[in-house]
Write an enzyme that holds these catalytic residues in place. Structure first.
Site, mmCIF file in Angstrom:
data_model
loop_
_atom_site.group_PDB
_atom_site.id
_atom_site.type_symbol
_atom_site.label_atom_id
_atom_site.label_comp_id
_atom_site.label_asym_id
_atom_site.label_seq_id
_atom_site.Cartn_x
_atom_site.Cartn_y
_atom_site.Cartn_z
ATOM 1 N N ASN A 120 0.811 -1.229 -0.021
ATOM 2 C CA ASN A 120 0.051 0.078 -0.013
ATOM 3 C C ASN A 120 0.871 1.123 0.079
ATOM 4 O OD1 ASN A 120 0.594 -0.845 2.518
ATOM 5 N ND2 ASN A 120 -0.825 0.064 3.661
ATOM 6 N N THR A 201 -1.906 -8.795 10.612
ATOM 7 C CA THR A 201 -1.671 -9.500 12.051
ATOM 8 C C THR A 201 -1.596 -10.985 12.008
ATOM 9 O OG1 THR A 201 -2.867 -7.567 13.314
ATOM 10 C CG2 THR A 201 -2.796 -9.868 14.386
ATOM 11 N N GLU A 221 4.764 -4.039 12.636
ATOM 12 C CA GLU A 221 3.603 -2.987 12.512
ATOM 13 C C GLU A 221 2.454 -3.704 11.909
ATOM 14 O OE1 GLU A 221 1.257 -0.793 10.877
ATOM 15 O OE2 GLU A 221 3.033 -0.124 9.506
ATOM 16 N N CYS A 255 -2.856 1.105 7.046
ATOM 17 C CA CYS A 255 -3.389 0.547 8.150
ATOM 18 C C CYS A 255 -3.773 1.308 9.294
ATOM 19 C CB CYS A 255 -1.756 -0.262 8.661
ATOM 20 S SG CYS A 255 -0.536 0.975 8.749
ATOM 21 N N GLU A 431 8.752 3.130 14.432
ATOM 22 C CA GLU A 431 9.482 3.538 13.429
ATOM 23 C C GLU A 431 9.283 4.753 13.437
ATOM 24 O OE1 GLU A 431 9.068 -0.483 10.551
ATOM 25 O OE2 GLU A 431 7.699 1.349 10.113
#
Length: 453
Positions: A120, A201, A221, A255, A431
């Protein structure tokens, strides 16, 4: 497993594993200032080739060109940040318990790190990891998503052009069928010191399990289920535009995209009408290279069918279409109409699943406690958002929301200066910011004794 690509004649080279890889030791021992200079050289090249990089992003994932250019600039921000941060990975001098010792703490790079990145944001997600890892002194092996490999290969070309030592940044491309085996090698090989993964996940849990045998350093993440809460004191015009940015950027394929919009009953009808009008008037679907377009297609048929299935399920169980709904009536390809739904109930898939598409479900709530309870009633905890002009409420709700990030009167929150990451089943590690190097360094304590002789 150490691959390096020569993009100029479309070949790749395989380097047999070493112990430890010489390129890692050479890069790790390079002074921090020189690492920063290399990262600045890469930053300059990314800025110089920003238009080309944006066109690659649009061509391979379909997002509008303006958004793709924004992604390139966002990526550049991380290179700029970590080019400077390389010089600020500090150790410590400790107060010794007696005068015969001196005690220091060192920060040392962990070694070779493996990246598994999503489709994405094919450039940004890779740069965000790479910049921090290189600043820390690690070397990288990246496996980009099979849907969007070209942004990673373009970055590899620029890394080479910037003068980084061969093997410092490596790319392994593959089909979907080889994604699992490559991930398993990352997890099981003792030569890979750490893994940073951005994705679902479910896959994150697999990598977590597979890494247990080597007790590997992990940064995960993972998926989100972000709530966007509209309290009665909110500026509704600003709140609508915040939803538009948070929900419909990249056609909802993010996300941290809003997954559930919770609206206080006193402003529900007005907000719903304002949002439906904005969706109708502001969103234009089509070819990402058309400057008038701000909604591209969904990435692949699997995602297209998932989003359509979620909407069909909701409507069949009583959800009301406020705006849009269904496959785009005139465009060919995987274009889904920007959709607003109301009357959502907890027996619908949309209530608990991450949508990852341009679908915005509205929920009515009656109290602050109810809204926070709904927002926290998920095993995900990446981001949440809320709009309120009650400053006591702002501080109170921000602390109560169970997520790694909270946007207050703001729908776009990510920045190189801030730590990005989640809690619960949205993963761990951060991050961006000074915390972004933590996953890539060991903390070593050194004690110097016998100093009174």
């Amino acid at each position: 497993m150490n691959f390096a690509f020569n993009l100029y004649n479309a070949h790749y080279y395989y380097y047999p594993p070493a112990r430890p890889p010489p390129v890692f030791r050479n890069w790790a021992e390079l002074p921090a200032k020189e690492k920063g200079i290399k990262l600045k050289s890469l930053l300059k090249l990314v800025n110089t080739h920003s238009d080309d990089l944006a066109k690659i992003i649009t061509a391979e994932c379909g997002k509008p060109l303006a958004e793709a250019k924004g992604e390139v600039m966002y990526s550049a921000g991380y290179l700029e940040w970590y080019a400077e941060e390389a010089k600020r990975i500090y150790g410590e001098v400790l107060a010794a318990p007696n005068n015969t010792r001196e005690m220091v703490v060192l920060k040392e790079p962990i070694g070779v790190v493996g990246f598994i990145t999503p489709w994405n944001f094919p450039l940004a997600m890779l740069v965000r990891k790479t910049a921090a890892a290189l600043a820390a002194g690690c070397v990288c092996v990246a496996r980009p998503a099979e849907d969007t490999p070209f942004s990673a290969l373009a970055l590899a070309a620029l890394v080479e052009k910037a003068g980084f030592p061969a093997g410092t940044f490596n790319v392994v491309t593959s089909s979907r069928s080889q994604a699992g085996p490559i991930g398993q090698v990352f997890c099981s090989s003792p030569k890979v010191a750490g893994i940073s993964f951005t994705g679902s996940t479910a896959v994150g849990k697999i990598l977590y399990q597979q890494s247990s045998g080597t007790v590997k350093r992990l940064g995960l993440e993972l998926g989100g289920n972000a709530s966007y809460i509209i309290f009665p004191t909110a500026d509704l015009s600003r709140a609508v535009q915040g939803v538009m940015a948070s929900k419909f950027r990249n056609a909802g394929q993010a996300c941290v995209a809003t997954n559930r919009v919770l609206v206080h009953e006193s402003v529900f009808d007005k907000f719903s009408e304002m949002l439906a009008t904005a969706v109708k008037n502001q969103l234009v679907s089509g070819d990402g290279f058309d400057p008038a377009v701000n909604q591209g297609p969904l990435i692949n048929e699997q995602q297209f069918q998932k989003v359509d299935g979620i909407v069909r399920d909701a409507v069949s169980k009583g959800a009301r279409l406020v705006s849009g709904g269904g496959i785009h009536p005139t465009l060919k390809g995987r274009f889904y109409q920007p959709t607003v739904l109301a009357n959502i109930t907890d027996n619908m898939k949309i209530y608990s699943e991450e949508i990852f598409g341009p679908v915005c479900p509205l929920y009515k709530f009656y109290s602050e406690d109810e809204a926070v309870t709904i927002a926290n009633s998920t095993r995900r905890g990446l981001a949440n958002y809320f709009y309120s002009n009650d400053y006591a409420q702002v501080w109170r709700v921000a602390k109560r929301l169970e997520s790694g990030m909270v946007g207050v009167n703001e729908g776009l929150i990510s920045a190189a200066e801030a730590p990005f990451g989640g809690v619960k089943e949205s993963g761990f590690g951060r991050e961006g910011s000074r915390h972004g190097v933590d996953d890539y360094v060991h903390t070593k304590y050194v004690c110097f004794g016998g100093l009174n002789n």
